[in-house]
Design a protein around this motif. Structure first.
Motif, PDB file in Angstrom:
ATOM      1  N   HIS A 195      41.810  37.054  38.607  1.00  0.00           N
ATOM      2  CA  HIS A 195      42.555  36.185  37.687  1.00  0.00           C
ATOM      3  C   HIS A 195      44.024  36.100  38.101  1.00  0.00           C
ATOM      4  CE1 HIS A 195      43.718  34.205  33.986  1.00  0.00           C
ATOM      5  NE2 HIS A 195      44.642  35.146  33.801  1.00  0.00           N
ATOM      6  N   ARG A 196      44.616  37.227  38.451  1.00  0.00           N
ATOM      7  CA  ARG A 196      46.027  37.235  38.863  1.00  0.00           C
ATOM      8  C   ARG A 196      46.244  36.488  40.163  1.00  0.00           C
ATOM      9  NH1 ARG A 196      47.503  43.614  37.648  1.00  0.00           N
ATOM     10  NH2 ARG A 196      47.664  43.432  35.364  1.00  0.00           N
ATOM     11  N   ARG A 227      40.253  41.218  36.756  1.00  0.00           N
ATOM     12  CA  ARG A 227      41.685  41.060  36.503  1.00  0.00           C
ATOM     13  C   ARG A 227      42.431  40.694  37.786  1.00  0.00           C
ATOM     14  NH1 ARG A 227      42.171  45.425  34.046  1.00  0.00           N
ATOM     15  NH2 ARG A 227      43.073  46.771  35.649  1.00  0.00           N
ATOM     16  N   ALA A 270      36.259  33.920  38.544  1.00  0.00           N
ATOM     17  CA  ALA A 270      35.583  35.189  38.311  1.00  0.00           C
ATOM     18  C   ALA A 270      34.441  35.355  39.314  1.00  0.00           C
ATOM     19  CB  ALA A 270      35.045  35.230  36.881  1.00  0.00           C
ATOM     20  N   ASP A 310      44.667  33.787  40.917  1.00  0.00           N
ATOM     21  CA  ASP A 310      44.264  32.400  40.647  1.00  0.00           C
ATOM     22  C   ASP A 310      42.939  32.060  41.323  1.00  0.00           C
ATOM     23  OD1 ASP A 310      46.688  32.161  39.288  1.00  0.00           O
ATOM     24  OD2 ASP A 310      47.731  31.364  41.041  1.00  0.00           O
TER      25      ASP A 310
END
Length: 278
Positions: A182-183, A179, A188, A185
């Motif tokens: 992802h935040r 997470r 993974a 940018d």
């Protein structure tokens, strides 16, 4: 991903200093070097996790004075070198000059004479090559949270770790790390870590004296075939073309492109969300 060793290559004429460094280097693979030529050969066979601890005034090198150290730094610009010497007041100018050449740190063997002090100094430079390499590849294109996450990921990859080790380093579970990335940018872990590993390999691949097989194994791959698959999947170029055009520059450009696409997708997502809310 194979285990990546962390060699500690020591070039120092004082046997007492060598023994204290051996005691201090927990987690490193201690290697005593005979002379500057031996050190060059040792770094040529080493991964980017290696640290060279050298006496800047060690005799027997090429040229006069500190020229051997300067030659070493110019040839192995991405490696971590610690200058361990006696820095009396009359050597202040020489110390400033050494630091300006790009040594990672200086160890005063008179004031930092215990294994504990040497351990602290080695700890301060651990992971330095990994951090510098990744941020050289990014050319200042990321900031803030993304920088911190990339720094942690680079250190874990350099040590041969994977997603579980990254989560442990960040003090969170793997879902939380996903997470956070992802935040910020960022890709993974299963994609980000292979990218960083390829950057390490590309820096070594640009040295024509290294074989593809040795580059692969020093970068944590099972062999040349695995490295070639990595380039094909992420960069889309064969190893021969990468060596001809500049492996690090091409890999870094491809990595920056992927990060740019992720940022653009995030902005588009925010715009779509704002439009829907209104």
């Amino acid at each position: 991903m194979q285990r990546v060793v962390r060699p500690l290559l020591v070039l120092h004429g004082d046997s007492a200093v060598r023994e204290r460094v051996r005691e201090a280097g927990a987690g490193y693979e201690f290697r005593s070097m005979r002379d500057w030529q031996d050190l060059h050969a040792g770094l040529q066979r080493s991964p980017l996790t290696a640290v060279a601890l050298v006496d800047p005034w060690h005799p027997g090198g090429s040229g006069a004075g500190l020229q051997s150290l300067r030659d070493l730094l110019q040839h192995f610009r991405s490696f971590t070198v610690v200058a361990a010497g006696r820095y009396a007041p009359d050597r202040g100018h020489a110390l400033r000059e050494i630091l300006s050449w790009g040594v990672a740190d200086a160890l005063d063997i008179d004031r930092e004479s215990t294994p504990a002090a040497i351990t602290r100094r080695l700890g301060s430079v651990q992971g330095r090559s990994a951090h510098l390499l990744v941020f050289r590849a990014l050319e200042g294109s990321v900031h803030g949270r993304a920088q911190a996450l990339l720094s942690a990921t680079a250190e874990v990859v350099a040590a041969g770790g994977q997603a579980p080790e990254l989560a442990q380093t960040l003090g969170a579970d793997e879902r939380t790390v996903l997470r956070w990335l992802h935040r910020a940018d960022l890709p993974a872990p299963r994609r980000l870590m292979p990218w960083i590993r390829l950057l390490f390999a590309s820096e070594l691949l640009d040295d024509p004296a290294r074989s593809v097989e040795s580059v692969a194994r020093l970068s944590g791959y099972a062999g040349a075939a695995s490295l070639k698959v990595g380039y094909r999947n992420l960069v889309g170029e064969p190893v021969r073309a990468l060596r001809a055009k500049g492996a690090f520059a091409l890999t870094a450009a491809a990595f920056r492109d992927e990060l740019r696409v992720l940022r653009e997708q995030a902005r588009e997502g925010h715009r779509a969300e704002a439009k829907w809310l209104h």
